[in-house]
Structures are given as structure tokens and as C-alpha cells.
Design an enzyme around this catalytic site. Structure first.
Site, PDB file in Angstrom:
ATOM      1  N   ARG A   1       4.401  12.362  11.293  1.00 19.30           N
ATOM      2  CA  ARG A   1       3.225  12.436  10.484  1.00 19.30           C
ATOM      3  C   ARG A   1       2.190  10.688  10.759  1.00 19.30           C
ATOM      4  O   ARG A   1       2.809   9.464  10.741  1.00 19.30           O
ATOM      5  CB  ARG A   1       3.019  12.236   8.783  1.00 19.30           C
ATOM      6  CG  ARG A   1       2.023  12.299   8.261  1.00 19.30           C
ATOM      7  CD  ARG A   1       1.483  11.878   6.459  1.00 19.30           C
ATOM      8  NE  ARG A   1       1.561  12.110   5.886  1.00 19.30           N
ATOM      9  CZ  ARG A   1       0.439  10.734   5.428  1.00 19.30           C
ATOM     10  NH1 ARG A   1       0.418   9.775   6.032  1.00 19.30           N
ATOM     11  NH2 ARG A   1      -0.700  10.633   4.761  1.00 19.30           N
TER      12      ARG A   1
ATOM     13  N   GLN B   1      -3.262  -5.282   5.667  1.00 18.01           N
ATOM     14  CA  GLN B   1      -3.232  -4.648   6.556  1.00 18.01           C
ATOM     15  C   GLN B   1      -3.757  -5.248   7.814  1.00 18.01           C
ATOM     16  O   GLN B   1      -5.411  -4.826   7.884  1.00 18.01           O
ATOM     17  CB  GLN B   1      -3.703  -3.352   5.653  1.00 18.01           C
ATOM     18  CG  GLN B   1      -2.721  -2.858   5.449  1.00 18.01           C
ATOM     19  CD  GLN B   1      -3.055  -1.766   3.972  1.00 18.01           C
ATOM     20  OE1 GLN B   1      -4.145  -1.137   3.665  1.00 18.01           O
ATOM     21  NE2 GLN B   1      -2.072  -0.194   4.374  1.00 18.01           N
TER      22      GLN B   1
ATOM     23  N   HIS C   1      -2.853   0.134  11.902  1.00 14.10           N
ATOM     24  CA  HIS C   1      -2.374  -0.955  11.520  1.00 14.10           C
ATOM     25  C   HIS C   1      -0.772  -1.836  11.204  1.00 14.10           C
ATOM     26  O   HIS C   1      -0.464  -0.679  10.873  1.00 14.10           O
ATOM     27  CB  HIS C   1      -3.910  -1.743   9.932  1.00 14.10           C
ATOM     28  CG  HIS C   1      -3.244  -0.105   9.443  1.00 14.10           C
ATOM     29  ND1 HIS C   1      -3.496   0.522   8.593  1.00 14.10           N
ATOM     30  CD2 HIS C   1      -2.041  -0.346   8.343  1.00 14.10           C
ATOM     31  CE1 HIS C   1      -3.394   1.283   7.795  1.00 14.10           C
ATOM     32  NE2 HIS C   1      -2.332   0.395   7.552  1.00 14.10           N
TER      33      HIS C   1
ATOM     34  N   ASP D   1       0.529  -1.171   0.012  1.00 17.47           N
ATOM     35  CA  ASP D   1      -0.329   0.353  -0.033  1.00 17.47           C
ATOM     36  C   ASP D   1       1.024   1.824   0.125  1.00 17.47           C
ATOM     37  O   ASP D   1       0.297   2.097   1.336  1.00 17.47           O
ATOM     38  CB  ASP D   1      -0.770  -0.417   1.258  1.00 17.47           C
ATOM     39  CG  ASP D   1      -1.967   1.136   1.087  1.00 17.47           C
ATOM     40  OD1 ASP D   1      -2.405   1.447  -0.243  1.00 17.47           O
ATOM     41  OD2 ASP D   1      -2.594   1.618   1.954  1.00 17.47           O
TER      42      ASP D   1
ATOM     43  N   HIS E   1      -0.109  12.529  -2.022  1.00 20.54           N
ATOM     44  CA  HIS E   1       0.581  10.913  -2.593  1.00 20.54           C
ATOM     45  C   HIS E   1      -0.851  10.391  -2.431  1.00 20.54           C
ATOM     46  O   HIS E   1      -1.028   9.676  -3.645  1.00 20.54           O
ATOM     47  CB  HIS E   1       1.753  10.449  -1.695  1.00 20.54           C
ATOM     48  CG  HIS E   1       0.364   9.917  -0.768  1.00 20.54           C
ATOM     49  ND1 HIS E   1       0.737  11.136   0.250  1.00 20.54           N
ATOM     50  CD2 HIS E   1      -0.744   8.733  -0.433  1.00 20.54           C
ATOM     51  CE1 HIS E   1      -0.115  10.240   1.221  1.00 20.54           C
ATOM     52  NE2 HIS E   1      -0.260   9.439   0.913  1.00 20.54           N
TER      53      HIS E   1
ATOM     54  N   ASP F   1      -0.488   8.342  10.648  1.00 22.76           N
ATOM     55  CA  ASP F   1      -1.203   7.697   9.325  1.00 22.76           C
ATOM     56  C   ASP F   1      -2.790   7.206   9.764  1.00 22.76           C
ATOM     57  O   ASP F   1      -2.807   6.550  10.623  1.00 22.76           O
ATOM     58  CB  ASP F   1      -0.511   6.848   8.401  1.00 22.76           C
ATOM     59  CG  ASP F   1      -1.574   6.668   7.322  1.00 22.76           C
ATOM     60  OD1 ASP F   1      -1.970   7.119   6.669  1.00 22.76           O
ATOM     61  OD2 ASP F   1      -2.133   5.215   7.626  1.00 22.76           O
TER      62      ASP F   1
ATOM     63  N   GLU G   1      -3.060  12.821  10.154  1.00 23.40           N
ATOM     64  CA  GLU G   1      -3.090  13.083   8.689  1.00 23.40           C
ATOM     65  C   GLU G   1      -5.025  11.882   8.961  1.00 23.40           C
ATOM     66  O   GLU G   1      -5.405  11.426   7.996  1.00 23.40           O
ATOM     67  CB  GLU G   1      -2.625  12.181   8.032  1.00 23.40           C
ATOM     68  CG  GLU G   1      -2.644  11.663   6.083  1.00 23.40           C
ATOM     69  CD  GLU G   1      -3.830  10.863   5.944  1.00 23.40           C
ATOM     70  OE1 GLU G   1      -4.286  10.017   4.917  1.00 23.40           O
ATOM     71  OE2 GLU G   1      -3.285   9.535   6.934  1.00 23.40           O
TER      72      GLU G   1
ATOM     73  N   ARG H   1      -3.380   5.560  -8.598  1.00 22.41           N
ATOM     74  CA  ARG H   1      -2.871   6.826  -7.695  1.00 22.41           C
ATOM     75  C   ARG H   1      -1.299   7.411  -8.048  1.00 22.41           C
ATOM     76  O   ARG H   1      -1.085   7.808  -8.336  1.00 22.41           O
ATOM     77  CB  ARG H   1      -3.538   6.845  -6.036  1.00 22.41           C
ATOM     78  CG  ARG H   1      -4.869   7.219  -5.651  1.00 22.41           C
ATOM     79  CD  ARG H   1      -4.674   7.107  -4.070  1.00 22.41           C
ATOM     80  NE  ARG H   1      -4.378   5.479  -4.093  1.00 22.41           N
ATOM     81  CZ  ARG H   1      -4.570   5.166  -3.152  1.00 22.41           C
ATOM     82  NH1 ARG H   1      -4.797   6.281  -1.428  1.00 22.41           N
ATOM     83  NH2 ARG H   1      -3.940   4.209  -2.263  1.00 22.41           N
TER      84      ARG H   1
END
Length: 650
Positions: free
Chosen positions: A281, A251, A183, A140, A394, A283, A325, A519
């Protein structure tokens, strides 16, 4: 409230373990005592009824002490310097870039050679996308971590990261890394032991013997990736159990109702802190606490957990700022800065994802009314916190701002979002954008948008037909979007490649590990021959790079742009022009942005509504001086022009 027993206990621990009363140790003692009551209160809220609560509590106190003892001297001194500043991370002198190391330059060691490139541009904060070990075909993008302490061999090793950090520190640059709290990869040591039947580590995750509990959770939990990863649980044949997997099947969601999970992940947070990370950061913090009968997003306990982490970090590593985030609606994003006693004491940063999406809204519609309608919530950000501002990252671009903002601007929310999706995927007649829809929900038709800044602004199409007028218009859009994010307040974070106008990279379609995720089209593989074109006068790359560099230099010259929640939005005298004032006791800046492809006329009255009326204004973008006219006269902004204006006299 002063808790004598708690403070005496901590004082005894400190006296036993510290022989030297250095200034750094004394500062640590003071911070520990000052935060002890809050740490205990938050911990008890979450874990007071857990059978292992006392054991983990004592281990937590020892971990805080151990982290300070192991903190390198250079970081202790850096902590002290940062704490002398008034919220070091809100400074107008900071500007960042987010990048994938391997796609930018191959590996960590090579990144050292590109530090002069960032200095040339004016970037002094580097966000290195996930570097820690993750399975190559189920990573991921690095957010499925199999080892929180080991750099993935694709990027290099830990020693090289430490050397990079030291080189950056010598050049007054700051390092930002990710930690994935929600995770782990299914290949993490904890998950592997859980698969083998280890009951201790099975309690690190949400694991069930049958579908009874998963089905009850699924009644209220939405699908995050309905196309590629539907459902929230995955069957694990090795242990004959179901495990919660909110994002992808590989995950596994961590179970923070278990205090040992909190302690283990705090240990990882401290590991990053002592590597020299300046901004951590976090997540997907909105997902870190799960409760049956809810969406398992943005729960109160998630905020309590983040506040507990913040207090612990403030004691042992006060120089490290936390970024949450949380890509959520404006009212909810404010909660990640903390509430009540913990206002401005949860996350130091949050992504201004709403403003980012609103800029894309304005660019497509040439109408700023939706943007303005949403500011009522966004301006409530407390002093002492800051935004990460950006036009592209991203991830995909979501359209999660509230229907009320769309309705207030006179649009139908369903039709409005449908227009935006069609516009940016190139499915509207006359649209120059070349993006794609990501994660289309077959039930609701909700979708998000992929594509580089340049392609969504029309550069890809303009270059394909070699239309110089269209190329120049797309460049103007790119710089307009960047300028708005640079001056609105917060730490601007460019996404790599945008500084020289990279268009969509379609090579991901030939890579089986990426082809399912569009993406990757906006996560380009850097061709340094293209980047070198920034030195060729008149090239697209040179135009974008030089204008971006100019704006970053201008930002650093204006202290008023430090983020002290010092923004006032102007009345929309023209629906095409977004305008706001940034101010402090000594300075005012008027920032204006024309989102129209036609000239926009703005009444001079707009400059007279807030504070003393200026007589003359200088536009710092082009050094032009304007005399403020009568209310019936106008300032004229060319298509996609912006102005950063300061009064010369009052």
C-alpha cells in the site's frame, strides 16, 4: 521500440552475474528485457537532465538484479504461481481486514494466535497498519517513519513479522503492508543528517534558507490539516532552514526530483517485497511530486514515478501488487491505474473512496441518485486493475465526490454536504448517527467525518437507550453497507472491530498523543471478551459476525464476482434502491440494496433491460425463489434489505 544497445547492456550484466540458468532466472531475464525500454524511458522523463542521472541509472540496474538474486526461493515459486493466474489479485476468493496490530492483539507474535479467527470469518488478506519504527508521540499512527527497515518495538521485531508471514503463507493468506513514499519522520537518519548540515541529505528534502520559496509554494498549495497542522513548511533551528512538511511538522516531504531519493525508496520497496509482502500500500501517492505554481497534488510526474516503480517491481518481484492510496475525485482516481501505454500498468489497486462516501450519502438521504450519477467515471476502471472496497477505514470519511453528481440528483452541493456533516455528527434532528467532524476548515467549512461503522449506523445511540427496534435497524444498516462493498467489485477490506459492531472508542481523549485527532474514536482497542460474544446466539456481536461471515462465504462461491470491470448499473426505477449486474460469459448476478427505512417497490422491468429476461430468480441471501412478474408488478424489499439474485432459467 527495440533498443539494441540497452538490451545488449542488460544482457551483459545478467551474463556476468548469473551462472545458473534456472527457470526462475530465465523468467527474470525475460521480464527484465521486456520492461527495459519502459524503465529507461520513464527514468529519462524524470531524471534525464539531472547531473547524477547516469550514476543512478547504473545503480538502478544493479539494484534490480540484486533484488532478484536475494529473493527467497519460496517467493520465487509464489511469483510463478501468481503469474499463471489471470490477475491473481482480482479473485472473488480474496477478502481482507485492516487492523492496528497493537490495538487488535498487542503485538505481532500474538497475531499468530488469531489467524484462526480470520479463517472463521472468511478473511484471507491482512492489512497490518504501519509497523515500522516511528516516534511514539509524533507518529501520525505510524505514517511518520523513522526507520523503513526496523519494526517498532511496540509491535515486536522483524523476525516475528517474517514468522507471521510464513505462517500466513502456509494457510494461503496474503500480507499487505504500507510504505510511506511521500515523507519521512524528522527522526529518520536522512533527516537527522540534514539537520546536522549534511548537504547530500538536505537534497533529500525540500529545504530552503529563507521564506522566499516556501511563500511561493504556499500561494498555490492548500493546507491538508488546517486545524492541527496549518501551513506547508516548518523552520528547523538546528540547520537554520525551512523544510516542506505538507502533513505534520514532524513529517518531512521527500524530494523526488533527486533520483537518489527514488533509488533509496525503491530499495525500501524491494525490501518489503522480499519480506513476502503480497500487496504494498503506497501511502499518499498524490503528493509525491512537487512543482512550484501548482497544488503539488496529482501531478503528471507523480504518475510517471509510479509507473517507473511498477515496471521495476514487475521485473524483480512480479508477485507483489501495488495499491495507490489516492483519495481523490473520480476522474483523478482513474489516472492512478495508468493512461496510454501504461493503462493498467501503474497501480494494481486503488481505494474506491468515492463509492464508500456515496454509500454514506445514500444511507443518510435514503436516495441513491447521487451515487448513480458518479458511476459514469467509476465504471471506466481498466481490466487488470481492481478496487479496494470498504465502508470504513482508519481514516476519516471525506465527501470529495463532485458537485456535478450532487446537482444531477437535484441537490444544492453546499446544502447537501452541510446536511451530511450535520447528520453524521448527530446534529440533525432525528439522526441516530454518533460521529464527529474532523479537520474542519475555518475558511470553507469543509470537513470530514470520524466514527465507527456501527456508531455512524446508529448502534451506539440505540444501545444507549436500550431500544431493541433501533438496535435491529442499525444492524440492518451495518450489514447493508458491508454487503454493498462486498459485491460491487474489488477486494473487500473490513476494518477491524466492524465485524462485531464496535462503537466509538472515546479513550483517545485521555491520551495526549491522540486527543487532538478524533479519528482515534474509530480505531478501537479490542476487548476479546466482546469478540467472544460472537458465539452467544442472539447477541449483537453474533448477529453482525455471522451475517458478515455468510456474505463473505457467498462471495467466494460466485466466480462472477471476480473483478474484471464487469458491472452494469440498473436504471433507478426506485430512488431508494441501488442496483447493478455483475456478469461473465456464464453467469449473471443482480445485486439490489434498499437504502430506505421503509419498504421499497421495484418494478420487475428492472430485470428485463439488460440481456435475456430471467423467468425465475434465486436470492442467495435467503434462498428465496422469485418468479419475474409483469412490468407493472413489483419486487418488494424490506427496509434496509438487500438481495443477491441469480437467474434460475431463461
Amino acid at each position: 521500440m527495440f533498443k539494441k544497445e540497452l538490451h545488449n547492456h542488460i544482457s551483459e550484466l545478467l551474463q556476468r552475474q548469473f551462472k545458473d540458468n534456472t527457470p526462475e532466472n530465465q523468467a527474470f531475464f525475460t521480464r527484465f528485457i521486456a520492461n527495459a525500454t519502459a524503465i529507461e524511458s520513464l527514468y529519462q522523463q524524470l531524471y534525464g537532465n539531472h547531473p547524477n542521472t547516469l550514476i543512478v541509472w547504473n545503480n538502478l540496474l544493479q539494484l534490480i538484479i540484486k533484488t532478484h538474486q536475494e529473493r527467497p526461493n519460496n517467493l520465487l515459486k509464489k511469483d510463478s504461481k501468481k503469474m499463471q493466474d489471470d490477475y491473481w489479485y482480482v479473485s472473488n476468493e480474496l477478502a481482507g481486514m485492516s487492523l492496528y496490530v497493537n490495538r487488535f492483539c498487542g503485538n505481532i507474535e500474538n497475531l499468530n494466535n488469531h489467524l484462526p479467527y480470520f479463517a472463521e470469518l472468511g478473511v484471507n488478506v491482512l492489512h497490518l497498519m504501519p509497523l515500522f519504527e516511528s516516534p511514539e508521540n509524533e507518529s501520525d499512527g505510524g505514517y511518520a517513519v523513522s526507520n523503513f527497515r526496523k519494526i517498532d518495538k511496540r509491535f515486536g521485531n522483524l523476525e516475528q513479522l517474517q514468522q507471521l508471514q510464513q505462517n500466513m503463507q502456509q494457510q494461503n493468506m496474503y500480507l499487505m503492508l504500507d510504505i510511506v513514499l511521500n515523507h519521512t519522520s524528522n527522526q529518520h537518519e536522512w533527516a537527522l543528517k540534514a539537520k546536522q548540515g549534511d548537504a547530500h541529505y538536505q537534497q533529500f528534502y525540500y529545504m530552503y534558507n529563507d521564506r522566499q520559496m516556501p511563500d511561493r509554494y504556499d500561494e498555490t498549495m492548500p493546507d491538508i490539516f488546517p486545524e492541527s497542522a496549518p501551513g506547508n513548511f516548518t523552520f528547523i533551528p538546528e540547520c537554520n532552514k525551512w523544510v516542506m512538511t505538507v502533513f505534520h511538522q514532524y513529517q518531512w516531504d521527500l524530494n523526488y526530483t533527486n533520483p537518489e531519493v527514488f533509488l533509496a525508496m525503491l530499495d525500501n520497496i524491494y525490501f518489503y517485497a522480499n519480506l513476502g509482502v503480497d500487496i504494498l500500500r503506497i501511502d499518499a501517492p498524490a503528493f509525491i511530486w512537487k512543482q512550484l505554481g501548482t497544488t503539488c497534488q496529482n501531478l503528471p510526474q507523480a504518475h510517471t514515478l509510479l509507473q517507473l516503480i511498477k515496471c521495476c517491481v514487475e521485473v524483480a518481484a512480479p508477485g507483489m501488487a501495488l495499491l495507490g492510496e489516492a483519495i481523490v475525485a473520480p476522474k483523478k482516481i482513474m489516472q492512478y491505474f495508468g493512461n496510454g501505454l501504461y493503462t493498467a500498468h501503474e497501480c494494481d489497486f486503488a481505494y474506491n473512496a468515492t463509492q464508500m462516501a456515496l454509500q454514506w450519502d445514500a444511507l443518510a438521504t435514503q436516495d441513491i441518485r447521487v451515487m448513480l450519477a458518479a458511476q459514469e467515471d467509476l465504471i471506466k476502471k481498466p481490466i487488470g486493475t481492481s478496487w479496494i472496497t470498504y465502508t470504513r477505514c482508519h481514516d476519516d470519511i471525506g465527501l470529495g465526490y463532485e458537485d456535478a453528481s450532487i446537482q444531477k440528483a437535484g441537490y444544492n452541493p453546499l446544502d447537501h454536504r452541510r446536511f451530511l456533516k450535520n447528520y453524521y455528527s448527530g446534529n440533525t434532528e432525528g439522526s441516530p448517527a454518533r460521529g464527529a467532524l474532523f479537520s474542519v476548515n475555518p475558511k470553507t467549512q469543509d470537513a470530514r467525518i470520524s466514527g465507527t461503522l456501527a456508531s455512524l449506523c446508529g448502534l451506539e445511540m440505540a444501545e444507549s437507550i436500550q431500544n431493541e427496534v433501533a438496535i435491529q435497524e442499525s444492524i440492518a444498516k451495518i450489514i447493508l453497507m458491508q454487503a454493498h462493498s462486498f459485491f460491487i467489485g474489488g477486494l473487500p477490506m473490513l476494518f477491524y472491530g466492524d465485524e462485531v459492531g464496535y462503537t466509538n472508542d472515546y479513550t483517545y481523549l485521555t491520551d495526549a498523543s491522540k486527543s487532538y485527532d478524533n479519528r482515534w474514536m474509530h480505531r478501537p482497542l479490542i476487548d476479546w471478551n466482546k469478540n467472544e460474544k460472537r458465539n452467544i446466539v442472539g447477541s449483537v456481536e453474533q448477529q453482525i459476525f455471522s451475517k458478515t461471515k455468510q456474505l463473505l462465504q457467498l462471495r467466494k462461491q460466485l466466480p462472477v464476482l471476480s473483478d474484471y470491470s464487469n458491472i452494469i448499473w440498473l436504471t433507478p426505477h426506485n430512488i431508494h434502491v441501488a442496483g447493478f449486474i455483475r456478469y461473465n460469459a456464464h453467469q449473471r448476478i443482480f445485486a439490489l440494496f434498499n437504502y430506505s427505512n421503509k419498504a421499497a417497490y421495484l418494478t420487475w422491468y428492472a430485470f428485463k433491460e439488460n440481456g435475456d429476461t430471467p423467468k425465475q430468480l434465486i436470492n442467495h441471501v435467503n434462498s428465496q425463489v422469485y418468479t419475474v412478474g409483469a412490468d407493472y408488478e413489483y419486487l418488494i424489499l424490506a427496509p434496509y434489505e438487500f438481495a443477491i439474485m441469480e437467474p434460475l432459467s431463461v
